[in-house]
Design a protein around this motif. Structure first.
Motif, mmCIF file in Angstrom:
data_model
loop_
_atom_site.group_PDB
_atom_site.id
_atom_site.type_symbol
_atom_site.label_atom_id
_atom_site.label_comp_id
_atom_site.label_asym_id
_atom_site.label_seq_id
_atom_site.Cartn_x
_atom_site.Cartn_y
_atom_site.Cartn_z
ATOM 1 N N ASP A 138 38.887 55.830 37.990
ATOM 2 C CA ASP A 138 38.755 54.971 39.053
ATOM 3 C C ASP A 138 38.422 55.819 40.210
ATOM 4 N N TRP A 139 37.902 54.717 41.262
ATOM 5 C CA TRP A 139 37.379 55.387 42.471
ATOM 6 C C TRP A 139 38.594 55.365 43.279
ATOM 7 N N ALA A 140 38.624 56.374 44.149
ATOM 8 C CA ALA A 140 39.764 56.390 45.290
ATOM 9 C C ALA A 140 39.350 56.736 46.449
ATOM 10 N N ARG A 141 40.038 56.104 47.587
ATOM 11 C CA ARG A 141 39.550 56.635 49.097
ATOM 12 C C ARG A 141 39.870 58.142 49.164
ATOM 13 N N LEU A 142 39.195 58.887 49.991
ATOM 14 C CA LEU A 142 39.464 60.006 50.548
ATOM 15 C C LEU A 142 40.608 60.294 50.934
ATOM 16 N N ASP A 143 40.899 59.328 51.955
ATOM 17 C CA ASP A 143 42.217 59.414 52.644
ATOM 18 C C ASP A 143 43.293 58.458 52.138
ATOM 19 N N ALA A 144 43.157 58.073 51.065
ATOM 20 C CA ALA A 144 44.229 57.474 50.557
ATOM 21 C C ALA A 144 44.217 57.644 48.795
ATOM 22 N N LEU A 145 44.601 58.854 48.235
ATOM 23 C CA LEU A 145 44.579 59.272 46.901
ATOM 24 C C LEU A 145 45.831 58.517 46.184
ATOM 25 N N PRO A 146 45.587 58.302 44.860
ATOM 26 C CA PRO A 146 46.833 57.495 44.267
ATOM 27 C C PRO A 146 47.820 58.271 44.051
ATOM 28 N N VAL A 147 49.043 57.605 44.159
ATOM 29 C CA VAL A 147 50.554 58.086 43.892
ATOM 30 C C VAL A 147 50.341 58.856 42.530
ATOM 31 N N GLY A 148 50.907 60.016 42.430
ATOM 32 C CA GLY A 148 50.860 60.933 41.363
ATOM 33 C C GLY A 148 49.503 61.982 40.953
ATOM 34 N N THR A 149 48.948 62.220 42.139
ATOM 35 C CA THR A 149 47.797 63.069 42.283
ATOM 36 C C THR A 149 48.400 64.403 42.202
ATOM 37 N N VAL A 150 48.066 65.240 41.413
ATOM 38 C CA VAL A 150 48.082 66.582 41.150
ATOM 39 C C VAL A 150 48.063 67.411 42.614
#
Length: 270
Positions: free
Chosen positions: A131-143
């Motif tokens: 999925d696409w994610a905003r650069l300033d709002a990455l998804p929870v659980g990002t490495v």
């Protein structure tokens, strides 16, 4: 140039292998939206490191025959199905990373804004979501490693160190943010572009009713003899034998770096 042997041959200590670490590449596939820039993220799955966490499309070099750009194009095609031209690859940031287990690696992050094809899950055995994610709002659980690279990229840094400590989580934890961005060098502006401070000098001259001085020439301090007198008075002096002060001639070729200082590197544990 003669190639050095692969071991340390110091006579006072036993030979040891030189440190070696993996190289990996990370794809920052970026698109612009009304809500801000977005990057393509994939969720790792299966028998892979950081399964269940979000990461950029990425991978390792296959061997010494493969350079980092070639590896990026291959990984992009294998993982997302998109085709990228080498001419559209932009160097973003390099991150020296150490995981919680103590192993280090160097990651090259590349920005790409043009590609062919629609991104899709091309390797379902190791990726179960994309999925696409905003650069300033990455998804929870990002490495954490991925988050460090994207934060450094967003800040404009070109080099960063991200050394995690034993006990740190693989996923990003704000309480254990180990990112350290290394400052870059000051690059001289291209010919024809004013140096930093030149615009301020021009504005100051305009406020005083004078035309700004040409590039590379000091702004005038007044007119006629008064200007020359002020310049002579400002010339530094040196003590001559007997205590008499004599003018010291200025040398050409710029300041040669005199007066410049650089901040010491951060000595804290990364």
């Amino acid at each position: 140039m003669k190639e050095l042997p692969p071991t340390d041959s110091h006579p006072d200590r036993p030979p040891r292998e030189r440190h070696r670490e993996p190289l990996d590449v990370h794809l920052i596939l970026r698109r612009e939206t009304a809500g801000g820039p977005e990057v393509l993220m994939s969720r790792r799955a299966g028998a892979v490191y950081a399964a269940g966490l979000w990461h950029l499309p990425s991978g390792h070099l296959d061997g010494p025959h493969e350079d980092v750009v070639t590896a990026l194009l291959r990984e992009a095609r294998e993982e997302t199905g998109v085709v990228i031209s080498p001419a559209d690859v932009r160097a973003a940031v390099t991150v020296h990373h150490r995981g919680p287990g103590g192993r280090s690696r160097t990651g090259f992050f590349f920005e790409v804004r043009r590609w062919r094809g629609d991104p899709r899950i091309a390797e379902p055995q190791v990726c179960d979501a994309m999925d696409w994610a905003r650069l300033d709002a990455l998804p929870v659980g990002t490495v954490a490693y991925c988050k460090a690279g994207l934060d450094a990229y967003a800040s404009g840094a070109r080099l960063a160190v991200h050394f995690q400590r034993p006990g740190d989580e693989i996923a990003y934890d704000p309480a254990a943010d180990r990112l350290h961005m290394v400052p870059g060098v000051d690059i001289a502006p291209p010919a024809g572009r004013p140096r930093p401070g030149a615009r301020d000098s021009a504005e100051s001259a305009a406020e005083g009713g004078r035309a700004p001085a040409p590039a590379g020439r000091a702004a005038p301090v007044g007119g006629g003899r008064r200007a020359m007198a002020r310049l002579r008075a400002a010339r530094p002096v040196a003590a001559a034998p007997g205590g008499q002060e004599v003018p010291r001639e200025r040398s050409g070729g710029g300041d040669g770096g005199a007066g410049r200082t650089s901040a010491p590197p951060d000595g804290s544990d990364a």
